[in-house]
Structure formats: C-alpha cells, structure tokens
Scaffold this active site. Sequence first.
Site, PDB file in Angstrom:
ATOM      1  N   SER A  63       4.892 -13.979  -8.926  1.00 52.27           N
ATOM      2  CA  SER A  63       5.920 -13.471  -8.021  1.00 52.27           C
ATOM      3  C   SER A  63       5.343 -12.468  -7.029  1.00 52.27           C
ATOM      4  CB  SER A  63       7.026 -12.788  -8.817  1.00 52.27           C
ATOM      5  OG  SER A  63       7.430 -13.595  -9.899  1.00 52.27           O
TER       6      SER A  63
HETATM    7  N1  SAH Z   1       6.364 -13.692 -14.506  1.00 54.46           N
HETATM    8  C1  SAH Z   1       5.304 -14.536 -13.961  1.00 54.46           C
HETATM    9  C2  SAH Z   1       5.781 -15.531 -12.934  1.00 54.46           C
HETATM   10  C3  SAH Z   1       6.450 -16.639 -13.591  1.00 54.46           C
HETATM   11  S1  SAH Z   1       6.719 -18.145 -12.731  1.00 54.46           S
HETATM   12  C4  SAH Z   1       4.164 -13.701 -13.416  1.00 54.46           C
HETATM   13  O1  SAH Z   1       4.248 -12.468 -13.449  1.00 54.46           O
HETATM   14  O2  SAH Z   1       3.168 -14.303 -12.997  1.00 54.46           O
HETATM   15  C5  SAH Z   1       7.909 -18.789 -13.872  1.00 54.46           C
HETATM   16  C6  SAH Z   1       7.376 -19.193 -15.210  1.00 54.46           C
HETATM   17  O3  SAH Z   1       8.480 -19.578 -16.007  1.00 54.46           O
HETATM   18  C7  SAH Z   1       6.428 -20.379 -15.169  1.00 54.46           C
HETATM   19  O4  SAH Z   1       5.194 -20.029 -15.721  1.00 54.46           O
HETATM   20  C8  SAH Z   1       7.142 -21.435 -15.998  1.00 54.46           C
HETATM   21  O5  SAH Z   1       6.264 -22.226 -16.795  1.00 54.46           O
HETATM   22  C9  SAH Z   1       8.047 -20.590 -16.873  1.00 54.46           C
HETATM   23  N2  SAH Z   1       9.212 -21.294 -17.416  1.00 54.46           N
HETATM   24  C10 SAH Z   1      10.067 -22.141 -16.790  1.00 54.46           C
HETATM   25  N3  SAH Z   1      11.008 -22.565 -17.662  1.00 54.46           N
HETATM   26  C11 SAH Z   1      10.756 -21.981 -18.859  1.00 54.46           C
HETATM   27  C12 SAH Z   1      11.361 -22.027 -20.151  1.00 54.46           C
HETATM   28  N4  SAH Z   1      12.457 -22.760 -20.414  1.00 54.46           N
HETATM   29  N5  SAH Z   1      10.812 -21.292 -21.144  1.00 54.46           N
HETATM   30  C13 SAH Z   1       9.704 -20.543 -20.930  1.00 54.46           C
HETATM   31  N6  SAH Z   1       9.087 -20.452 -19.733  1.00 54.46           N
HETATM   32  C14 SAH Z   1       9.604 -21.158 -18.705  1.00 54.46           C
END
Ligand code: SAH
Length: 215
Positions: A63
Amino acid sequence: MMMDEAAQQKMQFMFALRSHGVTDARVLSAMEAIDRSYFVKGIFSARAYEDTPLPIACGQTISQPSVVAMMTQALKLSPRDKVLEVGTGSGYQAAILSQLVRRVYTVDRHARLVKDAMSLFRRLDLNNITALIADGSYGLPEQAPFDRIILTAAAEDPPGPLLAQLKVGGIMVLPVGQSDAVQSLIRVTKTEDGLHYDELRPVRFVPLVEGLGKD
Ligand code: SAH
C-alpha cells in the site's frame, strides 16, 4: 549544509504523511523507524520512498505509505493491544504495527508472501509478529478476541467472523466496496450498545479473495 539524497528522500516521505493528516507522533515515529525499501523488491526498491503503492509478488501490492499511516492512526492503538491484520502482503503494515503494540498476528492467503514476510521480520528483529497462512475472512479464532483488527484487502461488507472476534471496546479498520470500484475506508467501533461505523475516505485496495492461493 548539503543534504544527501537519502536524507532528502526521507524528509519528503515524512512530509507526505503529514500533508495527508497524519499527526500522531507515535505513528510518525514508527513510519520513520521502519525502512520501506526492505519490503519492496527488485526494480521497484528504488521507488520505496515515493508515496505510491508498488507491485509485490503474487500479483499483490504494497500500500501507499500515507494510506498505511492513516489506517494505523485510525486504529487508535495502545501499547498493550493484540492486533490482527488480514492481508500480510509485503509485511510492511505489520512491521509498522509491531512498533506500536504488544503483539501482531498477520495472515495472508498466499504462502509465499507469508514465508518472505516471516524471514524479513526475523532479519529486522521484529519479534512480536506472527505471520500465518490463512483465509482471513474467518479471522484467527484460536487467538481471538482482538483489541484491533485491520484489513488491507477490500471486502464487500465487514466479514461477520471478524466482527465477532473483536473485543468490546475494540476497533476495526477496513476498506469496503466492490473490487475495481471506489471503495471506502471505514472504522467500526464495538461498544456495549453495538457497532458504530465511521466513513473515513475513499481508497482503492486489492479485493479480499476467498480460499488459499496456489503459491
Ligand atoms: N498489508 C500489505 C498489503 C496487502 S495487499 C502490505 O503492507 O504490504 C492485500 C493482501 O491481502 C494480499 O497479499 C492478498 O494475498 C491478501 N488477501 C486477499 N484476500 C485474503 C484473504 N481472504 N485472507 C488473507 N489474505 C488475503
């Protein structure tokens, strides 16, 4: 006095956070302490201090720093808190949280992201983070309840199991809305009388996806 390029980039990075309304001194110092370049790999690492989202493995994104800081501020963290993050991704948001609370649990549906994030946490001595492979829509029942919950992937509605795993007095911050449309960052506060919702601002996140990823 001449400032070197690294110092100048850092100053601009901190300025971008303040100009987005991040005023909490503890949040600002956590953002200053954790070097985002560790969480961005390859050709994109040169752009780690820009206030922009960047691609990471498994087709996901790290993000935008001002969004990470705003979401962290919106959680109103206390040092004794136990926090759940859904969506480990690069591990950057979890690393910021680790500076501000007692214990962070972070889950992702992609095993590869969890593995990489765990080795980074070890390398940076962030010993109060536990990263697990799980579908975060169901939370983490074995560690519940949580003081704070943060989702970094967009759900259509706040998932029921996560609301159930929030303590009374707890706060959950998450983006809601259809994927690829404008989503809203919302804050849910759980009190004795029920759930209270604040709409914070428009955001754009990758969607919360059901089930585990293939890698
Ligand atoms: N917080 C992260 C950015 C995350 S992007 C950072 O600081 O880099 C969103 C993430 O959510 C992705 O890695 C994706 O794999 C995860 N995601 C999406 N659906 C999900 C679910 N149902 N359970 C766990 N993770 C999930």
